[in-house]
Design an enzyme around this catalytic site. Structure first.
Site, PDB file in Angstrom:
ATOM      1  N   ASP A 251      68.462  34.379   3.552  1.00 55.05           N
ATOM      2  CA  ASP A 251      68.126  35.765   3.217  1.00 55.05           C
ATOM      3  C   ASP A 251      66.775  35.867   2.520  1.00 55.05           C
ATOM      4  OD1 ASP A 251      71.572  36.842   2.568  1.00 55.05           O
ATOM      5  OD2 ASP A 251      70.449  36.387   4.414  1.00 55.05           O
TER       6      ASP A 251
ATOM      7  N   LYS B 162      81.623  46.637  12.255  1.00 55.91           N
ATOM      8  CA  LYS B 162      82.302  46.077  11.075  1.00 55.91           C
ATOM      9  C   LYS B 162      83.053  47.168  10.324  1.00 55.91           C
ATOM     10  CE  LYS B 162      78.706  42.591  10.753  1.00 55.91           C
ATOM     11  NZ  LYS B 162      77.400  42.236  10.181  1.00 55.91           N
TER      12      LYS B 162
ATOM     13  N   TYR C 142      86.380  42.009   5.816  1.00 55.03           N
ATOM     14  CA  TYR C 142      85.986  42.912   6.891  1.00 55.03           C
ATOM     15  C   TYR C 142      86.407  42.395   8.254  1.00 55.03           C
ATOM     16  CZ  TYR C 142      81.792  39.843   6.791  1.00 55.03           C
ATOM     17  OH  TYR C 142      80.924  38.768   6.766  1.00 55.03           O
TER      18      TYR C 142
ATOM     19  N   HIS D 115      72.100  41.412   7.682  1.00 52.85           N
ATOM     20  CA  HIS D 115      72.363  40.579   8.852  1.00 52.85           C
ATOM     21  C   HIS D 115      72.822  41.411  10.040  1.00 52.85           C
ATOM     22  CE1 HIS D 115      73.525  37.406   5.613  1.00 52.85           C
ATOM     23  NE2 HIS D 115      72.231  37.550   5.703  1.00 52.85           N
TER      24      HIS D 115
HETATM   25  C1  LIG Z   1      79.352  35.252   9.088  1.00 51.09           C
HETATM   26  C2  LIG Z   1      80.011  33.933   9.367  1.00 51.09           C
HETATM   27  C3  LIG Z   1      79.611  32.767   8.739  1.00 51.09           C
HETATM   28  N1  LIG Z   1      80.229  31.575   9.018  1.00 51.09           N
HETATM   29  C4  LIG Z   1      79.784  30.371   8.308  1.00 51.09           C
HETATM   30  C5  LIG Z   1      78.315  30.035   8.482  1.00 51.09           C
HETATM   31  C6  LIG Z   1      77.904  29.431   7.179  1.00 51.09           C
HETATM   32  O1  LIG Z   1      78.134  28.030   7.201  1.00 51.09           O
HETATM   33  C7  LIG Z   1      78.849  30.056   6.157  1.00 51.09           C
HETATM   34  C8  LIG Z   1      78.192  31.142   5.337  1.00 51.09           C
HETATM   35  O2  LIG Z   1      77.577  32.027   6.242  1.00 51.09           O
HETATM   36  P1  LIG Z   1      76.538  33.108   5.716  1.00 51.09           P
HETATM   37  O3  LIG Z   1      75.689  32.522   4.638  1.00 51.09           O
HETATM   38  O4  LIG Z   1      75.846  33.678   6.933  1.00 51.09           O
HETATM   39  O5  LIG Z   1      77.510  34.205   5.093  1.00 51.09           O
HETATM   40  P2  LIG Z   1      77.068  35.671   4.650  1.00 51.09           P
HETATM   41  O6  LIG Z   1      75.745  35.659   3.991  1.00 51.09           O
HETATM   42  O7  LIG Z   1      78.229  36.256   3.939  1.00 51.09           O
HETATM   43  O8  LIG Z   1      76.908  36.408   6.044  1.00 51.09           O
HETATM   44  C9  LIG Z   1      77.521  37.661   6.304  1.00 51.09           C
HETATM   45  O9  LIG Z   1      76.843  38.592   5.504  1.00 51.09           O
HETATM   46  C10 LIG Z   1      76.737  39.917   5.948  1.00 51.09           C
HETATM   47  C11 LIG Z   1      77.137  40.809   4.798  1.00 51.09           C
HETATM   48  C12 LIG Z   1      77.441  40.290   7.195  1.00 51.09           C
HETATM   49  O10 LIG Z   1      77.695  41.461   7.459  1.00 51.09           O
HETATM   50  C13 LIG Z   1      77.732  39.253   8.187  1.00 51.09           C
HETATM   51  O11 LIG Z   1      79.090  39.320   8.574  1.00 51.09           O
HETATM   52  C14 LIG Z   1      77.415  37.876   7.783  1.00 51.09           C
HETATM   53  O12 LIG Z   1      76.093  37.603   8.213  1.00 51.09           O
HETATM   54  O13 LIG Z   1      79.941  30.624   6.913  1.00 51.09           O
HETATM   55  C15 LIG Z   1      81.256  31.482   9.939  1.00 51.09           C
HETATM   56  O14 LIG Z   1      81.789  30.384  10.195  1.00 51.09           O
HETATM   57  N2  LIG Z   1      81.662  32.620  10.594  1.00 51.09           N
HETATM   58  C16 LIG Z   1      81.087  33.840  10.334  1.00 51.09           C
HETATM   59  O15 LIG Z   1      81.511  34.863  10.930  1.00 51.09           O
END
Ligand SMILES: Cc1cn([C@H]2C[C@H](O)[C@@H](COP(=O)(O)OP(=O)(O)O[C@H]3O[C@H](C)C(=O)[C@H](O)[C@H]3O)O2)c(=O)[nH]c1=O
Length: 181
Positions: free
Chosen positions: A168, A71, A131, A62
């Site tokens: 993803d 980060k 992070y 991402h």
């Molecule tokens: C990233 C983020 C997500 N969210 C909410 C949005 C979704 O409803 C839920 C899960 O989000 P997501 O599926 O995008 O989470 P990850 O797959 O862990 O995403 C992260 O994964 C990789 C490893 C990264 O480096 C990024 O910080 C980020 O993209 O949390 C938020 O409210 N705030 C945030 O900063």
């Protein structure tokens, strides 16, 4: 704090000094002044994130095409293979990746500057991944590159197919991805 180079010069592996005693340990997990003195970076973090995942979960790759986030990542419990991919199209390391194993035991941290896509694979039964980011979450600018992009050819230490979010699973190929000027 130990600062180690990785395959990409701007991505740094850090190991804070850990003070152990009969009670357990203490360490400064983040110190603005130390990072400036040892990395030469005046970093302002605006957000702390925490995700928990089971073994075999892969989150990423991402990035935010606008409001790119630097980060500072570490593992509070467990073990992950953490990956940063250089998406800065004029960088000598454009399209290159670096992977580091981060563990709660080893207290390793990875500094990933803005301009990189980020992701990790969970190697332990569970992992608490925490992070700091240098800019706020901006979903409208969030982009995903496929973890298994053939051009990037990231050497994930996989034993089985990873568990992915729907987002993803539908990531773009690197060749079609928006990159940083
Ligand atoms: C990233 C983020 C997500 N969210 C909410 C949005 C979704 O409803 C839920 C899960 O989000 P997501 O599926 O995008 O989470 P990850 O797959 O862990 O995403 C992260 O994964 C990789 C490893 C990264 O480096 C990024 O910080 C980020 O993209 O949390 C938020 O409210 N705030 C945030 O900063």
């Amino acid at each position: 704090m130990q600062v180690m180079d990785t395959a990409i010069p701007e991505v740094k592996l850090l190991k804070p000094r850990v003070f152990g005693d009969a009670r357990g340990f203490f360490m400064e997990s983040y110190n603005k002044r130390t990072l400036k003195a040892q990395l030469g970076l005046d970093l302002e973090f605006v957000q702390d994130n925490h995700s928990r995942s089971m073994q075999g979960v892969l989150r990423g790759l991402h990035y935010q095409i606008q409001q790119p986030q630097g980060k500072l990542v570490r593992v509070l419990s467990g073990k992950v293979f953490d990956v940063a991919v250089d998406l800065r199209q004029h960088a000598a390391s454009f399209g290159q990746w670096v992977g580091e194993v981060l563990t709660a035991e080893g207290q390793e941290q990875l500094w990933i500057p803005p301009g990189f896509a980020h992701g990790f694979l969970v190697l332990s039964e569970t992992a608490d991944f925490i992070y700091k980011t240098t800019d706020y979450y901006a979903p409208e600018f969030e982009r995903t590159v496929r973890w298994d992009d053939p051009q990037l050819a990231i050497d994930w230490p996989l034993t089985n197919a990873p568990q992915l979010s729907e987002k993803d699973r539908q990531g773009r190929l690197f060749a079609d991805a928006e990159v940083y000027p």
